[in-house]
Scaffold this active site. Structure first.
Site, short mmCIF file in Angstrom:
data_model
loop_
_atom_site.label_atom_id
_atom_site.label_comp_id
_atom_site.label_asym_id
_atom_site.label_seq_id
_atom_site.Cartn_x
_atom_site.Cartn_y
_atom_site.Cartn_z
N PHE A 1 0.86 -1.19 0.00
CA PHE A 1 0.00 0.00 0.00
C PHE A 1 0.89 1.23 0.00
O PHE A 1 1.64 1.47 0.94
CB PHE A 1 -0.94 0.06 1.21
CG PHE A 1 -1.81 1.29 1.17
CD1 PHE A 1 -2.94 1.31 0.36
CD2 PHE A 1 -1.47 2.43 1.87
CE1 PHE A 1 -3.74 2.46 0.28
CE2 PHE A 1 -2.25 3.59 1.78
CZ PHE A 1 -3.38 3.60 1.00
N ASP B 1 9.29 2.98 1.79
CA ASP B 1 8.15 3.81 2.14
C ASP B 1 7.91 3.65 3.63
O ASP B 1 7.37 2.65 4.09
CB ASP B 1 6.93 3.36 1.32
CG ASP B 1 5.64 4.09 1.73
OD1 ASP B 1 5.67 4.82 2.74
OD2 ASP B 1 4.63 3.92 1.02
N LYS C 1 2.61 11.15 7.07
CA LYS C 1 1.80 10.91 8.28
C LYS C 1 2.30 11.67 9.51
O LYS C 1 1.99 12.84 9.65
CB LYS C 1 1.67 9.41 8.52
CG LYS C 1 0.82 8.76 7.43
CD LYS C 1 0.15 7.46 7.81
CE LYS C 1 -0.94 7.12 6.81
NZ LYS C 1 -0.64 6.01 5.93
C1 LIG Z 1 -0.82 6.12 4.40
C2 LIG Z 1 0.24 5.57 3.54
C3 LIG Z 1 0.50 6.09 2.27
C4 LIG Z 1 -0.35 7.18 1.66
O1 LIG Z 1 -0.34 8.37 2.37
P1 LIG Z 1 -1.46 9.48 2.04
O2 LIG Z 1 -1.05 10.65 2.88
O3 LIG Z 1 -2.78 8.88 2.48
O4 LIG Z 1 -1.42 9.74 0.59
C5 LIG Z 1 1.54 5.57 1.55
N1 LIG Z 1 2.31 4.57 2.05
C6 LIG Z 1 2.08 4.04 3.25
C7 LIG Z 1 2.97 2.94 3.76
C8 LIG Z 1 1.03 4.49 4.05
O5 LIG Z 1 0.80 3.94 5.23
#
Ligand SMILES: *Cc1c(COP(=O)(O)O)cnc(C)c1O
Length: 400
Positions: A141, A226, A255
């Site tokens: 994700f 990520d 985040k």
């Molecule tokens: C939440 C998340 C995203 C996306 O972030 P947004 O601010 O919602 O676009 C991407 N990668 C990971 C691992 C996430 O947890």
């Protein structure tokens, strides 16, 4: 009709139905607690998917935001502003990378990383134009843009949004041999979450990140991690890659970068990779704005000054120990976690029911992929509050 019913009806009447939230309406937050419009108090064990690691409405972060909002909020990148440099210097110092590119949302920062890896492949690796490949993991994700959902294997995320952007190859997560075997002459990068959050806190086998790091280095391929969800203390280390010393070439953060007060994300990399961006090649109206910078600097200060990384490691071990000792239901397949990123996985898709029951008992958590409940309290949570929440949550999680 209660106030809750009215507000939900209004949101459903006028809003797109792209979420299925639990039936409660929050109006206030402080630390690890939130209150709904009926005056009920909850312990928040989701933390806005980890974005509120510093706790709701942290006074130091909110104070910095308000003070900056009175002076200058947005300059655009057509001009310099007097706050951005400080944020970039702090992020470089914290991550150990030479350069930082500020964006707003997580997905945007991932898109930035994809662009960087592709252009690096053409300019530094000699890959033929428009043929670069990036390896991603099953269960990934990375956000919701068209390119990103195109390489997801979750039907709910991608169905109906094709054609998918070409240039991505998916391999099983946690299988270092499969990853190494997928690397070919056109591979420019590997994009991974160190621990998969949305997939249900999927922790790869020990040594996986190290092996991925080694395979990338051997083939001159960039490793991009990520850490939008795992970063900034969530897993009991400042960054999850530090558990294995597998330093990536590109690091994506988001985040908790602002402690939940403002969308702030960034890409961190060293000079060769970040050097591919030239004026005009990338940007964002709000990226690096003074309000974001003020919030980000305060959010980083809170993580360091309040010892949140060490706290996450200590409290996370305690949560895991309690869950493992006290959960007995045969419906539970596994309890796992690292730091305050913990999951309870069921054999059947009952997690939504469990999330409802938890909320009714005053504990907020969210199911993911139907079978898993993720427990990610704010890192600032008071140990006594955490234990009280577990006292309430454990019988519910155990389906007694
Ligand atoms: C939440 C998340 C995203 C996306 O972030 P947004 O601010 O919602 O676009 C991407 N990668 C990971 C691992 C996430 O947890």
């Amino acid at each position: 009709m209660t106030r809750t019913d009215e507000l939900i009806a209004q949101a459903e009447r006028w809003g797109a139905h792209n979420y299925a939230p639990l039936e409660l309406v929050l109006t206030r937050g402080e630390g690890a607690h939130v209150w709904d419009v009926e005056g009920r108090r909850y312990v928040d064990l989701l933390s806005a998917y980890s974005a509120v690691g510093q706790g709701h409405c942290h006074p130091r972060i909110v104070g910095a935001l308000i003070e900056q909002a009175r002076r200058l909020t947005l300059s655009s990148r057509a001009f310099h502003n007097d706050r951005m440099g400080e944020m970039l210097e702090r992020l470089a110092g914290l991550t150990g990378f030479a350069k930082v590119l500020p964006m707003n949302t997580g997905a945007e920062a991932v898109e930035t990383a994809i662009k960087a890896m592709r252009r690096w492949g053409y300019e530094h690796k000699g890959v033929a134009d428009d043929t670069a490949e990036i390896i991603v993991a099953a269960g990934n994700f990375h956000g919701r843009t068209t390119t990103i959902v195109g390489f997801s294997d979750e039907p709910a995320y991608r169905r109906g949004f094709g054609p998918p952007t070409p240039g991505f190859v998916r391999v099983p997560f946690g299988d270092a041999a499969a990853l190494a075997a997928a690397i070919g002459p056109r591979t420019v990068g590997v994009l991974l979450e160190p621990i998969q959050g949305e997939a249900g806190v999927i922790i790869p086998p020990d040594g996986y990140l190290t092996a991925a790091r080694r395979a990338c280095a051997a083939a001159r391929v960039l490793l991009c991690l990520d850490e939008i969800q795992t970063g900034l203390g969530r897993t009991g280390a400042m960054f999850a890659w530090q558990h294995e010393g597998a330093r990536p070439d590109l690091l994506v953060l988001g985040k908790a970068l602002s402690g939940g007060v403002y969308p702030v994300s960034c890409l961190c990399a060293d000079d060769e990779v970040m050097g591919v961006f030239t004026p005009g090649s990338h940007g964002s109206t709000y990226g690096g704005n003074p309000l974001a910078a003020a919030a980000c600097v305060a959010a980083l200060d809170v993580i360091v000054d309040e010892g949140l990384v060490e706290r996450s490691a200590r409290l996370g071990a305690h949560v895991l120990a309690r869950l493992r000792a006290e959960l007995r239901s045969p419906e539970i397949a596994e309890v796992r976690g690292r730091g305050l990123m913990v999951a309870v996985e069921y054999r059947q898709p009952v997690a939504r029911d469990v999330a409802h029951a938890l909320a009714a008992a005053g504990v907020l958590a969210k199911e993911t992929r139907g079978v898993t409940i993720r427990l990610m309290p704010p890192l600032v949570i008071d140990p006594a509050d955490l234990d009280a929440a577990l006292d309430v949550a454990i019988p519910v999680l155990d389906r007694r």
